[in-house]
Design a protein around this motif. Structure first.
Motif, short mmCIF file in Angstrom:
data_model
loop_
_atom_site.label_atom_id
_atom_site.label_comp_id
_atom_site.label_asym_id
_atom_site.label_seq_id
_atom_site.Cartn_x
_atom_site.Cartn_y
_atom_site.Cartn_z
N MET A 1 41.85 -2.49 -2.41
CA MET A 1 40.79 -1.62 -3.71
C MET A 1 39.36 -2.00 -2.34
SD MET A 1 40.27 0.42 -5.92
CE MET A 1 40.90 -0.49 -6.76
N GLU A 2 39.32 -2.37 -1.18
CA GLU A 2 37.99 -3.00 -0.61
C GLU A 2 38.29 -1.69 0.29
OE1 GLU A 2 37.67 -6.22 2.76
OE2 GLU A 2 37.10 -6.66 0.89
N ALA A 3 39.76 -1.45 1.23
CA ALA A 3 40.07 -0.32 1.77
C ALA A 3 39.58 0.62 1.30
CB ALA A 3 41.31 -0.92 2.61
N VAL A 4 40.53 0.74 0.53
CA VAL A 4 40.08 2.19 -0.44
C VAL A 4 38.14 2.13 -1.02
CG1 VAL A 4 40.17 3.27 -2.55
CG2 VAL A 4 41.53 1.43 -2.09
N ILE A 5 37.30 1.79 -0.85
CA ILE A 5 36.32 1.80 -0.79
C ILE A 5 35.50 2.22 0.40
CG2 ILE A 5 33.88 0.61 -1.43
CD1 ILE A 5 35.94 -1.03 -3.78
N LEU A 6 35.92 0.87 1.14
CA LEU A 6 35.60 1.50 2.41
C LEU A 6 36.05 2.74 3.40
CD1 LEU A 6 35.73 -2.06 4.11
CD2 LEU A 6 33.71 -0.76 2.83
N GLU A 7 37.00 2.92 3.05
CA GLU A 7 37.38 4.14 3.43
C GLU A 7 37.07 5.71 3.33
OE1 GLU A 7 42.35 7.37 3.77
OE2 GLU A 7 41.66 5.21 3.01
N ILE A 8 36.72 6.11 1.51
CA ILE A 8 36.12 7.06 1.01
C ILE A 8 34.36 6.53 1.88
CG2 ILE A 8 35.63 7.80 -1.39
CD1 ILE A 8 37.76 6.63 -2.54
N ILE A 9 34.05 5.73 1.24
CA ILE A 9 32.79 5.88 2.03
C ILE A 9 31.97 5.74 3.28
CG2 ILE A 9 31.68 4.98 -0.21
CD1 ILE A 9 30.75 2.89 1.80
N GLY A 10 33.18 5.70 3.87
CA GLY A 10 33.38 6.14 5.74
C GLY A 10 33.22 7.58 5.36
N LYS A 11 33.88 7.88 4.79
CA LYS A 11 33.94 9.88 4.86
C LYS A 11 32.98 10.23 5.06
CE LYS A 11 38.65 9.19 5.36
NZ LYS A 11 40.31 9.78 4.64
N LEU A 12 31.28 9.97 3.96
CA LEU A 12 30.50 10.60 3.22
C LEU A 12 29.68 10.37 4.30
CD1 LEU A 12 30.30 8.52 -0.02
CD2 LEU A 12 31.40 11.23 0.28
N PRO A 13 29.37 11.99 3.87
CA PRO A 13 28.07 12.03 5.79
C PRO A 13 26.73 10.83 4.65
CG PRO A 13 28.29 13.46 4.04
CD PRO A 13 29.40 13.39 3.43
N ALA A 14 25.72 10.71 5.87
CA ALA A 14 24.97 10.25 5.15
C ALA A 14 24.22 9.88 4.07
CB ALA A 14 24.05 9.53 6.84
N GLY A 15 23.39 9.31 3.42
CA GLY A 15 22.74 8.62 2.50
C GLY A 15 23.52 9.30 1.21
N LYS A 16 24.96 9.43 1.54
CA LYS A 16 25.86 9.99 0.56
C LYS A 16 26.39 9.24 -0.20
CE LYS A 16 24.64 14.16 0.07
NZ LYS A 16 23.67 14.52 -0.57
N SER A 17 26.80 9.34 -1.67
CA SER A 17 27.63 8.20 -2.40
C SER A 17 28.47 8.60 -2.96
CB SER A 17 26.67 7.39 -3.39
OG SER A 17 25.24 8.34 -4.04
N VAL A 18 29.03 8.00 -3.79
CA VAL A 18 30.93 8.10 -4.40
C VAL A 18 30.09 7.00 -6.05
CG1 VAL A 18 31.41 6.36 -3.24
CG2 VAL A 18 33.11 8.01 -4.31
N SER A 19 30.52 7.45 -7.06
CA SER A 19 31.45 7.01 -8.30
C SER A 19 31.99 6.16 -7.86
CB SER A 19 31.36 7.82 -9.29
OG SER A 19 32.67 8.20 -9.31
N SER A 20 32.12 5.24 -8.88
CA SER A 20 32.94 4.44 -9.39
C SER A 20 34.55 4.64 -9.73
CB SER A 20 33.59 3.26 -10.43
OG SER A 20 32.89 3.32 -11.63
#
Length: 102
Positions: A1-20
């Motif tokens: 799960m750690e890898a999934v979280i880091l992969e998803i948020i790593g692709k986001l533009p600065a300051g953007k967030s993702v829901s659980s």
């Protein structure tokens, strides 16, 4: 799960967030509901290490006490420093500096 979280948020533009929910759906598209608790627990650990920021009402939340709906994003430099300082005060939290284990 750690890898999934880091992969998803790593692709986001600065300051953007993702829901659980988005994280859980990325990990298991058909049975994502079963993973929501695992996403929350993993997010707490990553936030304690200063690797991500947990947001409530679009503001950083304490990973040890937040409740309810939340979002995840990469931390700002100030948020990372604050998380690492807090972790240094708590001996059972493993510290990780940027660039480690990548």
């Amino acid at each position: 799960m750690e890898a999934v979280i880091l992969e998803i948020i790593g692709k986001l533009p600065a300051g953007k967030s993702v829901s659980s929910e988005e994280v859980a759906r990325a990990a298991e598209p058909e049975h994502w509901q079963r993973l929501t608790g695992h996403v929350r627990a993993t997010a707490r650990g990553l936030a304690r290490q200063g690797r991500i920021t947990v947001l409530r009402h679009n503001k950083p939340a304490d990973p040890d006490t937040f409740k309810g709906v939340y979002r995840l994003r990469l931390p700002t430099d100030d948020e990372r420093a604050a998380a690492l300082a807090k972790a240094a005060e708590t001996p059972d939290i493993e510290l990780e500096t940027p660039g480690e284990n990548q």
